[in-house]
Design a protein around this motif. Structure first.
Motif, short mmCIF file in Angstrom:
data_model
loop_
_atom_site.label_atom_id
_atom_site.label_comp_id
_atom_site.label_asym_id
_atom_site.label_seq_id
_atom_site.Cartn_x
_atom_site.Cartn_y
_atom_site.Cartn_z
N PHE A 139 0.79 -1.22 0.00
CA PHE A 139 0.00 0.00 0.00
C PHE A 139 0.83 1.28 0.00
N THR A 140 1.94 1.32 0.71
CA THR A 140 2.74 2.54 0.79
C THR A 140 3.22 3.00 -0.59
N PRO A 141 3.75 2.12 -1.44
CA PRO A 141 4.19 2.59 -2.77
C PRO A 141 3.05 3.18 -3.61
N GLU A 142 1.83 2.73 -3.40
CA GLU A 142 0.70 3.26 -4.16
C GLU A 142 0.39 4.71 -3.79
N LEU A 143 0.92 5.18 -2.67
CA LEU A 143 0.63 6.53 -2.20
C LEU A 143 1.70 7.54 -2.61
N ARG A 144 2.65 7.13 -3.43
CA ARG A 144 3.77 8.02 -3.77
C ARG A 144 3.31 9.30 -4.47
N ASP A 145 2.21 9.27 -5.21
CA ASP A 145 1.72 10.47 -5.89
C ASP A 145 0.76 11.29 -5.03
N VAL A 146 0.43 10.81 -3.83
CA VAL A 146 -0.49 11.54 -2.95
C VAL A 146 0.31 12.41 -1.99
N ARG A 147 0.13 13.71 -2.11
CA ARG A 147 0.83 14.66 -1.22
C ARG A 147 0.13 14.70 0.14
N SER A 148 -1.21 14.80 0.12
CA SER A 148 -1.95 14.87 1.38
C SER A 148 -3.40 14.50 1.16
N VAL A 149 -4.04 14.06 2.25
CA VAL A 149 -5.47 13.80 2.27
C VAL A 149 -5.99 14.46 3.55
N SER A 150 -6.91 15.41 3.38
CA SER A 150 -7.43 16.17 4.52
C SER A 150 -8.94 16.08 4.58
N GLY A 199 -14.73 18.01 6.15
CA GLY A 199 -16.08 17.90 6.68
C GLY A 199 -16.26 16.47 7.15
N ARG A 200 -17.40 16.16 7.73
CA ARG A 200 -17.63 14.81 8.24
C ARG A 200 -17.55 13.75 7.14
N TYR A 201 -18.03 14.09 5.96
CA TYR A 201 -18.05 13.14 4.84
C TYR A 201 -17.34 13.67 3.60
N ARG A 202 -16.52 14.67 3.75
CA ARG A 202 -15.81 15.25 2.60
C ARG A 202 -14.32 15.31 2.90
N LEU A 203 -13.54 14.97 1.88
CA LEU A 203 -12.10 15.12 2.02
C LEU A 203 -11.51 15.62 0.72
N VAL A 204 -10.33 16.22 0.85
CA VAL A 204 -9.61 16.75 -0.31
C VAL A 204 -8.28 16.02 -0.38
N MET A 205 -7.98 15.52 -1.58
CA MET A 205 -6.73 14.81 -1.82
C MET A 205 -5.88 15.67 -2.77
N GLN A 206 -4.68 15.99 -2.31
CA GLN A 206 -3.73 16.74 -3.13
C GLN A 206 -2.70 15.76 -3.68
N LEU A 207 -2.47 15.82 -4.98
CA LEU A 207 -1.49 14.95 -5.64
C LEU A 207 -0.20 15.70 -5.89
N ARG A 208 0.91 14.99 -5.91
CA ARG A 208 2.22 15.58 -6.21
C ARG A 208 2.33 15.94 -7.69
N ARG A 209 1.67 15.17 -8.53
CA ARG A 209 1.69 15.38 -9.97
C ARG A 209 0.39 14.80 -10.54
N PRO A 210 0.01 15.21 -11.73
CA PRO A 210 -1.21 14.63 -12.32
C PRO A 210 -1.09 13.11 -12.38
N SER A 211 -2.17 12.42 -12.06
CA SER A 211 -2.17 10.96 -12.03
C SER A 211 -3.50 10.44 -12.57
N LEU A 212 -3.45 9.87 -13.77
CA LEU A 212 -4.67 9.33 -14.37
C LEU A 212 -5.16 8.09 -13.63
N GLY A 213 -4.25 7.33 -13.01
CA GLY A 213 -4.62 6.07 -12.37
C GLY A 213 -4.97 6.15 -10.91
N VAL A 214 -5.09 7.34 -10.35
CA VAL A 214 -5.33 7.47 -8.91
C VAL A 214 -6.66 6.85 -8.48
#
Length: 195
Positions: free
Chosen positions: A124-135, A138-153
């Motif tokens: 699982f850790t290698p699959e997260l290499r393009d994910v900068r952060s997940v915040s 809200g209770r049911y909403r999150l924002v995922m920031q990527l390090r670079r564009p990723s079509l396969g995310v």
């Protein structure tokens, strides 16, 4: 154990899971499902399984799930919107519960991604290499920031990384790889006994 025997065990496991899921999808009550596997696979948490990742997926949900054509579709996520090439907004399904009755929220998802990043896991850790952060925003909403564009995310990591309950995994003592007892997930099956 030969690769052929392991492959046969995996095929039987997959067929059993599909039959059980098919029965459940047609409104039939499934009280007990038995899975033959080639050897003991531990308590089936993301950090204790050996060969049975398909079994872990029955206990733990992911944000998306591949359909029959291999296309990732929302599972725990109700919707996923790309704001731009590097930002995803994920709305979770409401009313999802962990097997212990606690509510699954965006905090659990953000925690899960951070946990795999801070507690290295070979899958699982290698699959997260393009994910900068997940915040959680809200209770049911999150924002995922990527390090670079990723079509396969939407596929990796969203369809592969199991979401774990923060309330059970957040304060594990040093040296413990998973909470005590049987695994607690949000998936369609709950492990009730491990012999």
């Amino acid at each position: 154990m030969s690769a052929r025997l392991r492959g046969a065990g995996t095929a039987i496991l997959a067929a059993s899971a599909l039959l059980a899921l098919a029965g459940a999808a047609h409104g039939q009550q499934v009280d007990l499902v038995r899975f033959p596997i080639p050897r003991d696979d531990g308590s089936l948490t993301p950090y204790t399984f050996e060969v049975g990742y398909p079994l872990v997926n029955l206990i733990y949900d992911t944000l998306t799930l591949r359909d029959a054509n291999g296309v990732p579709r929302p599972l725990l996520a109700r919707s996923i919107h790309r704001r731009d090439d590097r930002t995803l907004t994920v709305e979770l399904r409401h009313g999802v519960r962990w097997h212990d009755g606690s509510a699954l929220t965006a905090d659990d998802v953000a925690f899960s991604f951070d946990y795999y990043r801070n507690h290295p896991h070979p899958r699982f850790t290698p699959e997260l290499r393009d994910v900068r952060s997940v915040s959680a925003t809200g209770r049911y909403r999150l924002v995922m920031q990527l390090r670079r564009p990723s079509l396969g995310v939407l596929d990796q990591p969203l369809a592969d990384v199991p979401i774990i309950p923060r309330h059970l995994w957040a304060n594990l003592p040093p040296g413990r790889v998973a909470p005590r007892g049987l695994p607690v997930g949000s998936g369609p099956y709950r492990l009730v006994r491990h012999d």
